[in-house]
Design an enzyme around this catalytic site. Structure first.
Site, mmCIF file in Angstrom:
data_model
loop_
_atom_site.group_PDB
_atom_site.id
_atom_site.type_symbol
_atom_site.label_atom_id
_atom_site.label_comp_id
_atom_site.label_asym_id
_atom_site.label_seq_id
_atom_site.Cartn_x
_atom_site.Cartn_y
_atom_site.Cartn_z
ATOM 1 N N GLY A 63 -55.026 -6.739 -1.436
ATOM 2 C CA GLY A 63 -55.732 -7.678 -0.552
ATOM 3 C C GLY A 63 -55.081 -7.748 0.822
ATOM 4 O O GLY A 63 -53.892 -7.494 0.978
ATOM 5 N N CYS A 64 -55.907 -8.101 1.853
ATOM 6 C CA CYS A 64 -55.384 -8.204 3.218
ATOM 7 C C CYS A 64 -54.699 -9.544 3.451
ATOM 8 O O CYS A 64 -53.762 -9.641 4.235
ATOM 9 C CB CYS A 64 -56.501 -8.057 4.242
ATOM 10 S SG CYS A 64 -56.960 -6.349 4.524
ATOM 11 N N VAL A 65 -55.215 -10.602 2.837
ATOM 12 C CA VAL A 65 -54.665 -11.936 3.102
ATOM 13 C C VAL A 65 -54.242 -12.567 1.775
ATOM 14 O O VAL A 65 -55.021 -12.577 0.836
ATOM 15 C CB VAL A 65 -55.699 -12.856 3.794
ATOM 16 C CG1 VAL A 65 -55.094 -14.233 4.024
ATOM 17 C CG2 VAL A 65 -56.132 -12.252 5.110
#
Lengths: 106, 170
Positions: free
Chosen positions: A104-106
């Site tokens: 995931g990016c965040v």
């Protein structure tokens, strides 16, 4: 590509970067060895709280928790994660916990 | 998946020795869709142990002004990438509806809203700076700004602090 290797007497599978790829090959003893390998010489209760959350969350979700998830669901403040696992907490936690890097990016 | 055997285990390179990388985002827009790129990238940079600064200027001030930061909007108007007829965007209530839809998508990805995201970045060690000229132009006081903002600085301060940094304008 997966490579078979031996870490502290344990036969394990790792990816090109050295992250373990088989969930069940990991043990807490191995975790301590992995931590030492990346310069974290002592795993305190606070470290273990984060690592155990990562392990159990992976077992439920099938993917490695991002920092935000460790903070929000695991209840460990982001600031503290940066103290426990300096600079790159998400990747370092995943490595020690024998899990893949978070996607995931965040 | 092929497995080969090796006796020396690979240890990932976490780049602990590289301490000089620095990244600066200039946030100049106040719409919801233009707020997120810098926030997401800053979050990624901080997670990689990179010294990260965000400089807010012009409409980007809405991202750090207490009164507006939780009310950023997304509009179809002037944004052909929505693939919606532009005439629709002008109808009453359309911006509100588009904003609601985008916020739903963002929270569906478990990405925080702007104020919570700012808190997160500060907790991760981000440095937030407000632009002097914008503060003066918009008649803002330091108290009007989000608490995580370190200071109001002018452009020469910013040029100085971004020395040697990778600068990204959003």
């Amino acid at each position: 590509m997966t490579t078979q290797t031996t870490i502290a007497g344990h036969d394990v599978h790792v990816d090109d970067e050295g992250f373990m790829t088989v969930y069940d090959e990991w043990t807490e003893d191995l975790g301590r060895e992995l931590a030492t390998a990346i310069g974290i010489d002592e795993l305190t209760d606070a470290h273990w709280e984060a690592l155990r959350f990562l392990r159990s969350d992976f077992a439920e979700q099938g993917e490695t928790a991002t920092l935000r998830r460790v903070a929000k669901i695991g209840g460990i403040p982001t600031k503290q994660l940066f103290v426990l696992f300096p600079k790159k907490p998400a990747k370092k936690m995943a490595y020690i916990a024998g899990l893949p890097k978070p996607h995931g990016c965040v | 998946m092929t497995a080969t055997e090796t006796t020396t285990p690979t240890v990932p390179d976490f780049g602990d020795d590289e301490t000089d990388r620095k990244i600066c985002f200039i946030c100049s827009k106040g719409t919801l869709d233009m707020a997120y790129p810098a926030l997401v990238m800053a979050n990624g940079a901080l997670g990689e142990g990179v010294e990260t600064h965000l400089f807010f200027t012009f409409w980007g001030m809405d991202m750090i002004t207490k009164k507006t930061m939780d009310h950023l909007k997304f509009t179809i108007l002037g944004n052909p990438a929505t693939h919606m007829p532009q005439a629709l965007g002008g109808l009453p209530g359309m911006t509100g509806m588009a904003t609601k839809m985008m916020k739903k998508q963002i929270s569906g990805l478990d990405v925080p809203e702007v104020p919570e995201f700012m808190e997160l970045l500060v907790d991760m060690g981000a440095h937030l700076w407000a632009c002097r000229m914008s503060v003066d132009m918009m008649d803002l006081e330091p108290d009007d700004l989000f608490d995580g903002v370190e200071d109001i600085i002018n452009v020469s301060d910013f040029i100085e602090l971004s020395d040697g940094a990778q600068v990204i304008f959003v």
